[in-house]
Design a protein around this motif. Sequence first.
Motif, short mmCIF file in Angstrom:
data_model
loop_
_atom_site.label_atom_id
_atom_site.label_comp_id
_atom_site.label_asym_id
_atom_site.label_seq_id
_atom_site.Cartn_x
_atom_site.Cartn_y
_atom_site.Cartn_z
N UNK A 209 0.85 -1.19 0.00
CA UNK A 209 0.00 0.00 0.00
C UNK A 209 0.89 1.24 0.00
N UNK A 210 0.67 2.14 -0.96
CA UNK A 210 1.57 3.29 -1.08
C UNK A 210 1.59 4.16 0.18
N UNK A 211 0.47 4.26 0.88
CA UNK A 211 0.48 5.11 2.08
C UNK A 211 1.35 4.47 3.17
N UNK B 111 5.61 12.05 -8.73
CA UNK B 111 5.30 11.30 -9.96
C UNK B 111 4.15 10.32 -9.76
N UNK B 112 4.07 9.75 -8.57
CA UNK B 112 3.16 8.61 -8.38
C UNK B 112 2.00 8.92 -7.43
N UNK B 113 2.28 9.58 -6.31
CA UNK B 113 1.23 9.77 -5.30
C UNK B 113 0.35 10.99 -5.55
N UNK C 26 -8.62 0.39 -2.20
CA UNK C 26 -7.42 -0.35 -1.81
C UNK C 26 -6.65 -0.88 -3.02
N UNK C 27 -7.36 -1.23 -4.09
CA UNK C 27 -6.67 -1.73 -5.29
C UNK C 27 -5.74 -0.67 -5.86
N UNK C 28 -6.18 0.57 -5.83
CA UNK C 28 -5.35 1.66 -6.33
C UNK C 28 -4.15 1.87 -5.40
N UNK D 55 -1.66 -0.88 -6.12
CA UNK D 55 -1.01 -0.75 -7.44
C UNK D 55 0.02 0.37 -7.40
N UNK D 56 -0.34 1.47 -6.77
CA UNK D 56 0.60 2.60 -6.67
C UNK D 56 1.78 2.24 -5.78
N UNK D 57 1.53 1.42 -4.76
CA UNK D 57 2.61 0.99 -3.89
C UNK D 57 3.66 0.19 -4.65
N UNK D 58 3.18 -0.63 -5.55
CA UNK D 58 4.15 -1.41 -6.35
C UNK D 58 4.96 -0.48 -7.25
N UNK D 59 4.30 0.51 -7.81
CA UNK D 59 5.05 1.46 -8.65
C UNK D 59 6.03 2.27 -7.81
#
Length: 198
Positions: A3-5, A59-61, A135-137, A140-144
């Motif tokens: 999870x990106x957060x 770039x991502x968040x 949560x899916x977003x 996905x952003x966490x992986x990026x």
Amino acid sequence: MSDITDLIFEDHTWFREQFAVLDDLRATRTTTQAGTAELERVWRPLADRLDVHAVAEEEIFYPQLLRVGEDPEDETLDAIGDHNDIRDGVRDAENVDVGSDEWWAAVDRARLANDEHRAEEEREGLANFRRTAPSGLREALGRRFAAYFAEHPSRATVDTSDKDPEEYVEANEDTGSSAGPERTPEAGGLGIGSLKGQ
Ligand SMILES: [Fe+2]
Ligand SMILES: [Fe+2]
């Protein structure tokens, strides 16, 4: 955990720990050659991560916060301005001798800017995203986000120049993200089905 957060929180904790390590070194050994090498050993990865972290968020968040967040503009403007302050401190430190008074002063400026920004970002942008992003977003952003650090192991390969906050918000407000799966038509609206399972 991707999870990106969560990943952003992890970096924030690590930053705090590394500045504390510098406090220990500052108290004991800043004048000898070995002491300077020790400072460099802690500072080098910290400086790199501070800059790459800010750019990765930009770039991502933040493009995604602008897309799905609740009234995200002011929070994003503040964040980009804060990132500039952090970048300024890091850049100043890079331009002087490690361990010098000027270096410590620049490191302190980067730390202060980072401390203030980190607390605000956690309270505002990250909290906003936790409330609003599916949560899916976030996954996905966490992986990026994680992949970004593998692609950019140091600040040398990212643009560390300051950004105009208003220009940044304007450029990212309607586009979502500069690259990647979030730009697919499905993700343009709130249907982010294409991001799930990536
Ligand atoms: Fe951050
Ligand atoms: Fe940030």
